[in-house]
Design a protein around this motif. Structure first.
Motif, short mmCIF file in Angstrom:
data_model
loop_
_atom_site.label_atom_id
_atom_site.label_comp_id
_atom_site.label_asym_id
_atom_site.label_seq_id
_atom_site.Cartn_x
_atom_site.Cartn_y
_atom_site.Cartn_z
N ALA A 1 142.08 17.82 71.40
CA ALA A 1 142.62 19.15 71.11
C ALA A 1 142.11 19.54 69.73
O ALA A 1 141.92 18.68 68.87
CB ALA A 1 144.15 19.13 71.14
N ARG A 2 141.89 20.84 69.54
CA ARG A 2 141.40 21.34 68.26
C ARG A 2 142.11 22.65 67.94
O ARG A 2 142.44 23.41 68.85
CB ARG A 2 139.89 21.61 68.34
CG ARG A 2 139.11 20.34 68.60
CD ARG A 2 137.75 20.57 69.24
NE ARG A 2 137.77 21.16 70.57
CZ ARG A 2 138.01 20.49 71.70
NH1 ARG A 2 138.31 19.21 71.65
NH2 ARG A 2 137.96 21.08 72.87
N ALA A 3 142.33 22.90 66.65
CA ALA A 3 142.91 24.17 66.22
C ALA A 3 142.17 24.62 64.98
O ALA A 3 141.72 23.81 64.17
CB ALA A 3 144.40 24.01 65.92
N VAL B 1 148.32 19.17 70.42
CA VAL B 1 148.20 20.59 70.09
C VAL B 1 149.09 20.92 68.88
O VAL B 1 148.64 21.59 67.94
CB VAL B 1 148.55 21.48 71.30
CG1 VAL B 1 148.72 22.94 70.89
CG2 VAL B 1 147.49 21.34 72.38
N GLY C 1 143.48 29.64 66.54
CA GLY C 1 142.87 29.41 67.84
C GLY C 1 143.04 27.95 68.21
O GLY C 1 142.91 27.07 67.36
N VAL C 2 143.36 27.70 69.48
CA VAL C 2 143.56 26.33 69.97
C VAL C 2 142.65 26.12 71.17
O VAL C 2 142.56 26.99 72.04
CB VAL C 2 145.03 26.09 70.37
CG1 VAL C 2 145.21 24.71 70.99
CG2 VAL C 2 145.96 26.26 69.18
N ASP C 3 142.00 24.98 71.22
CA ASP C 3 141.15 24.60 72.35
C ASP C 3 141.53 23.19 72.76
O ASP C 3 141.59 22.29 71.92
CB ASP C 3 139.68 24.66 71.94
CG ASP C 3 138.75 24.24 73.07
OD1 ASP C 3 138.94 24.72 74.20
OD2 ASP C 3 137.84 23.44 72.82
N VAL C 4 141.81 23.02 74.04
CA VAL C 4 142.14 21.70 74.56
C VAL C 4 141.08 21.34 75.59
O VAL C 4 140.88 22.06 76.57
CB VAL C 4 143.54 21.65 75.20
CG1 VAL C 4 143.82 20.27 75.76
CG2 VAL C 4 144.59 22.06 74.20
N GLY C 5 140.40 20.24 75.35
CA GLY C 5 139.41 19.75 76.29
C GLY C 5 139.86 18.43 76.88
O GLY C 5 140.98 17.98 76.66
N LYS D 1 141.42 18.32 64.39
CA LYS D 1 141.11 17.79 65.72
C LYS D 1 141.88 16.51 65.94
O LYS D 1 142.04 15.71 65.02
CB LYS D 1 139.61 17.51 65.83
CG LYS D 1 139.20 16.85 67.14
CD LYS D 1 137.73 16.46 67.12
CE LYS D 1 137.42 15.60 68.32
NZ LYS D 1 136.14 14.93 68.23
#
Length: 109
Positions: free
Chosen positions: A50-52, A91, A42-46, A67
């Motif tokens: 960025a976090r995975a 990412v 799962g990847v989240d970009v704010g 992160k």
């Protein structure tokens, strides 16, 4: 306003992702990984990072995370900029770092 800035940032990021995908070779998955992947990423970009995370698909256990902060420039009042290349690099680094932390390989995803 901020909504217009966010829309421009998202458009730039999507354009960079499309270019990167068009240049990337097709993935080579082992038959085992293609049939039954063991992990999911799962990847989240704010705005700021960025976090995975890598999870075991069998039981949902979080096995590794990574992160990386994303640089934001503020050249003028109420004017913010980010580099889509920096976001994409963050990412990619997060995915590699999360895989490493989980002890997993790309073929297992």
């Amino acid at each position: 306003g901020l909504a217009a800035i966010a829309a421009r940032m998202i458009t730039s990021l999507l354009a960079a992702v499309a270019v990167a995908i068009s240049r990337a070779p097709p993935p080579r998955l082992s038959e085992t990984a293609a049939a039954a992947p063991r992990y999911a990423i799962g990847v989240d970009v704010g705005t700021g990072s960025a976090r995975a995370g890598v999870v075991d698909v069998r039981d949902g256990t979080l096995l590794g995370v990574h992160k990386q902060d994303i640089t934001m420039w503020n050249p003028l009042p109420e004017h913010y900029e980010q580099s889509s290349e920096d976001i994409w690099a963050a990412v990619c680094n997060c995915v590699r770092g999360a895989l490493s932390a989980a002890g997993a390989t790309a073929d297992e995803v």
